[in-house]
Design a protein around this motif. Structure first.
Motif, PDB file in Angstrom:
ATOM      1  N   LEU A 140     -45.321 -16.992 -21.011  1.00  0.00           N
ATOM      2  CA  LEU A 140     -45.298 -18.462 -21.042  1.00  0.00           C
ATOM      3  C   LEU A 140     -44.924 -18.927 -19.641  1.00  0.00           C
ATOM      4  CD1 LEU A 140     -45.522 -21.053 -22.749  1.00  0.00           C
ATOM      5  CD2 LEU A 140     -43.090 -20.857 -23.245  1.00  0.00           C
ATOM      6  N   LEU A 180     -40.190 -26.323 -23.465  1.00  0.00           N
ATOM      7  CA  LEU A 180     -40.532 -24.903 -23.306  1.00  0.00           C
ATOM      8  C   LEU A 180     -39.681 -24.026 -24.229  1.00  0.00           C
ATOM      9  CD1 LEU A 180     -40.862 -24.829 -19.417  1.00  0.00           C
ATOM     10  CD2 LEU A 180     -42.706 -24.405 -21.043  1.00  0.00           C
ATOM     11  N   LYS A 229     -49.913 -23.230 -30.363  1.00  0.00           N
ATOM     12  CA  LYS A 229     -49.553 -23.366 -28.952  1.00  0.00           C
ATOM     13  C   LYS A 229     -49.680 -21.989 -28.311  1.00  0.00           C
ATOM     14  CE  LYS A 229     -46.239 -27.087 -29.746  1.00  0.00           C
ATOM     15  NZ  LYS A 229     -44.805 -27.331 -29.941  1.00  0.00           N
ATOM     16  N   SER A 230     -49.711 -21.991 -26.987  1.00  0.00           N
ATOM     17  CA  SER A 230     -50.040 -20.771 -26.258  1.00  0.00           C
ATOM     18  C   SER A 230     -49.213 -19.549 -26.685  1.00  0.00           C
ATOM     19  CB  SER A 230     -49.893 -21.012 -24.754  1.00  0.00           C
ATOM     20  OG  SER A 230     -49.930 -19.793 -24.073  1.00  0.00           O
ATOM     21  N   LEU A 231     -47.902 -19.640 -26.556  1.00  0.00           N
ATOM     22  CA  LEU A 231     -47.093 -18.448 -26.821  1.00  0.00           C
ATOM     23  C   LEU A 231     -47.179 -18.035 -28.295  1.00  0.00           C
ATOM     24  CD1 LEU A 231     -45.170 -16.403 -25.472  1.00  0.00           C
ATOM     25  CD2 LEU A 231     -43.268 -17.846 -26.187  1.00  0.00           C
ATOM     26  N   GLU A 241     -40.989 -24.061 -27.634  1.00  0.00           N
ATOM     27  CA  GLU A 241     -42.169 -23.200 -27.785  1.00  0.00           C
ATOM     28  C   GLU A 241     -41.778 -21.746 -27.979  1.00  0.00           C
ATOM     29  OE1 GLU A 241     -45.751 -23.368 -25.363  1.00  0.00           O
ATOM     30  OE2 GLU A 241     -45.270 -25.430 -24.827  1.00  0.00           O
ATOM     31  N   VAL A 242     -40.754 -21.335 -27.216  1.00  0.00           N
ATOM     32  CA  VAL A 242     -40.291 -19.954 -27.341  1.00  0.00           C
ATOM     33  C   VAL A 242     -39.711 -19.726 -28.736  1.00  0.00           C
ATOM     34  CG1 VAL A 242     -38.647 -18.242 -26.457  1.00  0.00           C
ATOM     35  CG2 VAL A 242     -39.826 -19.764 -24.860  1.00  0.00           C
ATOM     36  N   LEU A 276     -40.990 -15.238 -19.375  1.00  0.00           N
ATOM     37  CA  LEU A 276     -40.851 -16.678 -19.142  1.00  0.00           C
ATOM     38  C   LEU A 276     -40.976 -16.894 -17.644  1.00  0.00           C
ATOM     39  CD1 LEU A 276     -37.747 -17.225 -21.490  1.00  0.00           C
ATOM     40  CD2 LEU A 276     -40.173 -17.213 -22.111  1.00  0.00           C
TER      41      LEU A 276
END
Lengths: 506, 543
Positions: free
Chosen positions: B282, B301, B256-258, B304-305, B48
């Protein structure tokens, strides 16, 4: 041994190499022999972004000192290129609809404007130094509060104007440069709440390196630098100029490196610039001149000669530092000494630098028809976004440029560039080397032009086979008259060349 | 497959004596494990970047100071959080229940989440890149100037330096730029991949290039360096593609990215790739400004995690690899307890760390990190050395010997709470004691009974009278307050005679210009300025 800088920490976590450098010339005396084509290539690869063959040919047979002087005087003549069309336009803080344009569109345009200059500059050291300074006096435009393009442009222009002048003046000017004031919080450095960000980096990254100053020096320097601010919007003053706010300036007496900074003069912009900023830089160079010289010469050496020097090379760096001090911190004296020297032209120092994405991309693309936008995006993907180094310490450089990500990526997109050229264009371009009708000589021309070191016979033979693509060598003479066919075959060779590891060395 | 021996200097052979430098310590050791075989356990490291705000990740939801002092504007409301430990007073940020099976909260409920609070190291660096390097290198440097050249994973896999390339890369980094974590003494131990198909197509065109033996020179060493990258790309792009084609995902992931990165990791594991360490990242945790509360950047954020970890763990279970895979979250530092004036938080020190998987203990280690005492006037001490986590991973999860783990990390480290966070960890009495955490909170600037804290030091405040001498009773007092409070100004004659209070008012920290009207005739006076329990005396002349 000099103190280790943060830059070194960042750049040299990679393995040290044990090589035999005993035979290398360590002399800074001018290299006196008339330059061969290979030697001119070497000089131009380090001094520009990619060689122009025409320029190189015009230097062959001349002495290094003459050529280097030419590269320097040409730079002087090119210092003021036409500004981007938006550079002198301004906005008011109420015009939020226009802001995005100034933040993004114009900054991207600035990057492309810059790439074009890099690409066009084939006979001076100017653009190479401008990028060097951008990686040294770092400002990132795309931080929390995005720095608008006219301000980034003015910093870039400062790098161009100061490319190799007095380091003292450079330090004075960058201290109140707009992008720098924004990036390292000079804008919010006021007497009631001193912000140490710039003061720290001025010493740690911009001049002498970590370990040469105390936390007290940082605090006091921050106070000395209070009160400066850049005007961003036209309704708040004269846009893009640094202003000085008398009320935000700390008028107390400060002690920096043992020198007293007393405010015993009327507090106004001119007086404070002279007695605080110029005096601060003067004290740095007076008290820590040797450290500054070592730090800067180390960095210049790594940029121009080799990024991972060994102990044996340290003697050269020390001698350069002596030149820097005795010339009263004249950058030109140092760079000129490096580029003219026997050490620089020693074969052991040729083809040993790993190219930066700018050297890889611009250096290749300048020979062909490639849009600046494409070049910018390629460089970004390879880890070098202009106007946005990863952090205040700049790009790590050296081996960090070549990774399992960037190497295959570069091959793919350089190949795309080759494929996008017309056969006729390529053939005409290659004819300039004067070897087009002989497949062996043409291979040598191409390989020496693009690869860091002249390849051995075995590889050279292989390259020729790829050029011929199955045709017997005696047919090339006839074939070379047809640009379409010969250009097509040349593409095969170029695609092979960009795959070679030594294409990425210069 | 090898068309070329990967490491040219392989003539050294096996079982060599090697000099290996970790930190300042020169370890010269027989390498007993050169021929070691790895178990098939896998570690996923989730970075992170930017410094996650641990205090708002797990909140001390019943503690007034969290709402009133530390985070008056940026706290996560008590009504929104999910308590996870009544006795420790801990709750989870609502974003952590986002995702498949309630994401990270779900893992906690299922006993598959270790929450380790107060992880850090001594003499913290507040620089992103330096602190990131410290975490990646696994070395706490003695000073800022010390070079950090290699990473802890790089050093761990250095034992294979003289061997042929295995079929699968040791480590895969889903990302763009190489990380110090995988930098070994001689070579990089991770392959950077974003898209396996693309990587394969790019990799297959790279050939091996041989050059005639040039005596060791800068040129040949750089040529070999680049060529070896090409050889690795070509080699590993095939095995990665093969695993990608053979593998699958069963669980759904958000786009999403992660989540996409972790989806790829699960698929590669399922496809049979034997890679031991996967690294995903991320960005965006550097919330100096506009961190926000429930609707803010930080909350987004964390969600997302949670989404990524929730889907990944479920996927890995369904794919049948959950006994073999654990993950950890890592961030270069936590953030300061006190929010700043820009609706954000600044670089801090220790932090909260998650470990997840079937094989980790579903426990909460340590009390809330905000309860850890201050080490200076703005930052916290740490409770667990981050290398304790690394130590346990090397020993238990990778099965390294104590000697080898010590060699990689430059020392031995206490297990978390002396028992560790991985289920199979065996208590080891030979390990050094854990870090000492002071009991008293002497450094908290807002603790009123702290005589040493800066808030109680008068020199921090600043007072000046204009003009001085004062003419006609009227002057202005320039005042800078380090900490706010009630300000009482009493005027006394130099002889000691009191003229009473001339100004009483409450102020927040900041700088002020107060108009002051003085009493009495011409003479020398002393203003006694009292700011809460701090005293300051100012001499003035009145004419």
């Amino acid at each position: 041994m000099t103190t280790i800088s943060r830059r070194e920490i960042l750049t040299t976590f990679l393995p040290t190499i044990t090589t035999n450098r005993q035979e290398v010339s360590l002399s800074l005396d001018p290299f006196e022999e008339p330059l061969t084509l290979i030697q001119v290539y070497h000089l131009l690869r380090r001094a520009t972004f990619g060689v122009s063959h025409d320029v190189a040919m015009s230097f062959v047979g001349k002495k290094a000192s003459e050529v280097v002087d030419r590269l320097l005087s040409n730079a002087e003549a090119k210092k003021s290129p036409a500004a981007p069309y938006w550079a002198n336009t301004t906005i008011r803080d109420s015009e939020s609809d226009k802001l995005a344009k100034y933040q993004y569109e114009y900054n991207e345009d600035l990057m492309q404007w810059w790439i074009k200059l890099m690409s066009k500059d084939s006979d001076s050291i100017l653009e190479k130094m401008v990028l060097f300074w951008h990686g040294h006096f770092v400002s990132q435009y795309d931080i929390c509060n995005i720095i608008i393009a006219p301000i980034m442009y003015r910093q870039n222009d400062l790098f161009r104007k100061m490319y190799l002048g007095s380091f003292a003046t450079f330090l004075e000017k960058i201290t109140i440069d707009g992008a720098m004031l924004l990036y390292l919080n000079g804008n919010s450095n006021i007497k009631d709440a001193p912000n140490e960000n710039y003061a720290r980096e001025l010493m740690e990254l911009f001049s002498m390196g970590i370990g040469n100053y105390t936390e007290d020096d940082v605090r006091e320097a921050a106070k000395i630098l209070t009160g400066w601010k850049i005007v961003i919007y036209s309704n708040q003053g004269e846009a893009y100029l640094p202003t000085f706010d008398v009320n935000k300036f700390d008028t107390g007496t400060k002690t920096f490196f043992g020198e007293k900074f007393e405010v015993n003069y009327p507090v106004n912009k001119e007086n404070v610039y002279k007695n605080s900023i110029q005096q601060l830089i003067a004290v740095i160079l007076k008290k820590k001149g040797k450290e500054v010289a070592n730090f800067m010469c180390n960095k210049l050496y790594r940029a121009l000669v080799y990024s991972n020097p060994e102990k044996v090379d340290q003697q050269v760096i020390t001698n350069l530092a002596n030149i820097f001090v005795s010339s009263n911190f004249d950058l030109k004296a140092v760079v000129s000494a490096i580029l003219k020297s026997k050490h620089f032209f020693d074969p052991q120092n040729m083809g040993v630098q790993i190219k930066s994405p700018a050297e890889t991309v611009v250096g290749f693309a300048k020979n062909f028809v490639v849009e600046e936008l494409f070049q910018r995006q390629m460089m970004t993907q390879m880890g070098m976004q202009l106007l946005s180094p990863p952090n205040v310490a700049g790009w790590k450089g050296y081996r960090s440029w070549m990774t399992t990500k960037t190497y295959p990526y570069a091959i793919k997109y350089l190949t795309e560039i080759i494929n996008n050229q017309s056969n006729n264009y390529l053939a005409d371009w290659a004819r300039k080397f004067g070897t087009f009708d002989d497949p062996y000589k043409l291979t040598i021309s191409m390989a020496t032009f693009f690869l860091g070191k002249v390849p051995d016979d075995k590889r050279m033979t292989r390259f020729t086979q790829i050029l011929l693509a199955g045709a017997p060598d005696y047919e090339w003479f006839q074939l070379s008259k047809n640009s379409d066919t010969a250009g097509f075959k040349l593409k095969g060779l170029l695609k092979e060349i960009v795959k070679a590891p030594d294409f990425y060395l210069c | 497959m090898d068309r070329r021996k990967f490491i040219q200097q392989s003539s050294l052979g096996l079982g060599v004596i090697s000099n290996f430098k970790v930190d300042k310590m020169e370890v010269s050791a027989f390498q007993p494990e050169v021929t070691a075989t790895e178990n098939d356990n896998v570690l996923v490291v989730i970075q992170l970047f930017g410094g996650n705000d641990g205090i708002n990740t797990i909140t001390p939801y019943e503690w007034d100071r969290y709402y009133n002092d530390f985070r008056p504007q940026l706290h996560i409301p008590q009504s929104a959080v999910t308590p996870i430990s009544k006795e420790k007073g801990l709750a989870m940020h609502p974003s952590l229940k986002v995702g498949v099976n309630e994401g990270i909260l779900g893992l906690h409920k299922a006993g598959k989440l270790s929450i380790i609070q107060g992880v850090g190291y001594d003499i913290p660096s507040y620089s992103h890149f330096r602190s990131t390097d410290i975490w990646f290198s696994g070395i706490v440097p003695a000073n800022d100037g010390q070079l950090l050249r290699t990473g802890w994973m790089g050093r761990y896999f250095d034992r294979y330096d003289n061997q042929e390339l295995p079929e699968s890369p040791y480590c895969i980094h889903i990302g763009k730029n190489p990380s110090l974590m995988f930098q070994g003494d001689k070579s990089e131990k991770a392959i950077l991949v974003e898209d396996p198909e693309e990587f394969f197509n790019q990799g297959k065109v790279i050939d091996d290039h041989e050059i005639e033996n040039q005596n060791a020179s800068y040129f040949s060493s750089e040529f070999d360096y680049i060529n070896n990258i090409g050889v690795q790309v070509n080699h590993y792009s095939k095995s990665i593609k093969k695993a990608f084609d053979a593998g699958k995902n069963i669980e759904s992931y958000v786009d999403k990215s992660l989540s996409n990165q972790m989806k790829l990791v699960a698929r590669l594991i399922d496809g049979g790739l034997k890679t031991k360490v996967f690294f995903v990242e991320l960005f965006g945790f550097d919330t100096h400004a506009g961190q926000g509360g429930l609707d803010g950047v930080h909350s987004r954020l964390l969600a997302e995690v949670s989404e990524a970890i929730g889907s990944f763990q479920s996927d890995i279970e369904k794919l049948g690899f959950s006994k073999k895979v654990i993950g950890i979250t890592v961030s270069e530092f936590g953030r300061r307890p006190y929010e700043n004036g820009s609706m954000g938080t600044d670089h801090g020190t220790s932090n909260v760390m998650f470990a997840f998987g079937d094989e980790v203990k579903g426990e909460i280690f340590g009390s809330h990190m905000a309860f850890v005492p201050f080490r200076d006037h703005e930052n916290l001490y740490f409770r667990y050395d981050y290398r304790s986590i690394y130590w346990e991973i090397l020993r238990t999860w990778f099965g390294a010997t104590s000697e080898y783990a010590e060699k990689v990390l430059g020392g031995k480290f206490a297990l978390v709470d002396e028992k560790g966070f991985i289920g199979k960890t065996v208590i080891d009495k030979t390990l050094p004691p854990p870090p000492i955490v002071p009991v008293a909170n002497n450094n908290d600037p807002k603790s009123p009974n702290n005589p040493n804290n800066p808030a109680n030091i008068t020199e921090q405040d600043y007072f000046q009278m204009f003009p001085n001498p004062v003419v006609d009773n009227k002057g202005v007092l320039s005042m800078v307050l380090y900490a706010g409070g009630s300000v009482t100004i009493t005027q006394n004659h130099i002889s000691g005679q009191g003229l009473g209070e001339i100004h009483v008012k409450n102020y927040r920290p900041g700088s002020y210009v107060l108009p002051i009207e003085l009493r009495g005739g011409p003479g020398m006076y002393i203003l006694h300025i009292r700011v809460t329990n701090r005293n300051h005396f100012l001499k003035i002349l009145k004419i």
